[in-house]
Design a protein around this motif. Structure first.
Motif, short mmCIF file in Angstrom:
data_model
loop_
_atom_site.label_atom_id
_atom_site.label_comp_id
_atom_site.label_asym_id
_atom_site.label_seq_id
_atom_site.Cartn_x
_atom_site.Cartn_y
_atom_site.Cartn_z
N ARG A 173 0.82 -1.21 0.00
CA ARG A 173 0.00 0.00 0.00
C ARG A 173 0.86 1.26 0.00
O ARG A 173 0.44 2.32 -0.48
CB ARG A 173 -0.94 -0.03 1.20
CG ARG A 173 -1.99 1.05 1.20
CD ARG A 173 -3.15 0.73 2.13
NE ARG A 173 -4.05 -0.22 1.52
CZ ARG A 173 -4.35 -1.41 2.05
NH1 ARG A 173 -3.79 -1.80 3.17
NH2 ARG A 173 -5.20 -2.21 1.45
N THR B 229 1.38 3.17 -3.28
CA THR B 229 0.27 3.88 -3.90
C THR B 229 0.54 5.38 -3.94
O THR B 229 0.98 5.98 -2.94
CB THR B 229 -1.03 3.63 -3.10
OG1 THR B 229 -1.28 2.21 -3.07
CG2 THR B 229 -2.22 4.35 -3.73
N ASP C 198 -5.57 2.01 -5.07
CA ASP C 198 -4.84 1.23 -4.07
C ASP C 198 -4.02 0.14 -4.77
O ASP C 198 -4.57 -0.83 -5.29
CB ASP C 198 -5.84 0.59 -3.10
CG ASP C 198 -5.17 -0.01 -1.88
OD1 ASP C 198 -4.04 -0.52 -2.01
OD2 ASP C 198 -5.76 0.03 -0.79
#
Length: 287
Positions: free
Chosen positions: A179, A182, A188
């Motif tokens: 994550r 991102t 995501d």
């Protein structure tokens, strides 16, 4: 992983007692639809063996004794109509009673409904479905003893041994690390990677199990190596270690009880898939 010699590993298994949890086959090629169906089953305290196309569904049906089949109508290689017809032919050859098959389809035209009925589909559920509709149909076509057995298990994928549960655990620190890739306003990345993994790994696991059962050791080693690294990226560390061990066995030991090894890999991956699919449904939230 230790491989034990079981000469009956490839035989059609019988349910040991009336208290065994039901064994369900989910035939569905779309990762999102897989996630929804798996999450719905988990709410009922049930688990399923996943098939990504009709050919795989037929192969798995030939290897295991299922209590219920959830069959998507439109899949690659062999669609749900053809797979259902082949399953009914196999049951007739075995002389066994027909297992309930619920067709799940977005095509509710009269022509498709008639075609489903003509090959022996037990019931038809429109897609997208609500959990209430799903629950009603699944409960209607599972025996009372099956439902009682499921109710007596945990809400995690049903009736699996602790070793399988541990091997299928997801390390959410790996998801958090993905994550971090991102962009501030971008999608995501973690969920995109998990979705890609589920789409590709299901096919790779199916191919791996086939190669293992047939004793094609170079292919077992190759697929195990691929799955070892990709599984680690999405936090399936136990499954990654299992793939490492499977590759080593293929290169060195070449185990005799290939059916048992294949079944173990399938059980662990089914749980990995269910956990990651649930992550997709809920956006990656975890305790």
């Amino acid at each position: 992983m230790t491989f034990h010699n079981d000469p009956h590993a490839r035989a059609l298994p019988a349910r040991a007692t009336a208290h065994d949890a039901p064994l369900i086959l989910l035939a569905e090629d779309n990762p999102t639809n897989q996630a929804v169906a798996m999450a719905s089953l988990r709410r009922l305290g049930l688990a399923a063996q996943l098939a990504g196309d009709g050919e795989e569904a037929l192969r798995l049906f030939g290897q295991h004794r299922f209590d219920l089949v959830l069959m998507d109508c439109h899949m690659p290689k062999m669609d749900g109509i053809a797979a259902t017809a082949a399953i009914r032919t196999l049951e007739a050859a075995r002389g066994t009673a027909g297992v309930p098959i619920i067709a799940i389809t977005a095509d509710m035209t009269s022509a498709n409904v008639v075609q489903c009925r003509s090959v022996g589909v037990t019931a038809i559920m429109a897609k997208p479905f609500t959990f209430a509709d799903f629950s009603t149909l699944v409960k209607a076509h599972l025996k009372d003893g099956d439902l009682s057995a499921a109710a007596g298990t945990s809400a995690a994928p049903a009736a699996i041994c602790e070793a399988v549960r541990a091997a299928a655990a997801i390390d959410h620190a790996c998801i958090d690390a993905l994550r971090e890739l991102t962009d501030e306003d971008g999608p995501d990345v973690a969920l995109d990677i998990v979705s890609t993994y589920l789409d590709t790994a299901s096919q790779q696991v199916s191919a791996l199990r086939t190669a293992l059962e047939q004793g094609v050791w170079m292919e077992v080693a190759r697929l195990s190596h691929t799955l070892m690294s990709s599984s680690a990226y999405v936090g399936a560390m136990g499954f990654s270690r299992l793939m490492k061990e499977t590759g080593q066995q293929a290169r060195e030991g070449r185990p005799d009880d290939r059916g048992a090894a294949s079944a173990h890999i399938g059980a662990v991956y089914t749980c990995v898939h269910a956990s990651l699919a649930d992550l997709l449904v809920h956006g990656g939230a975890h305790d």
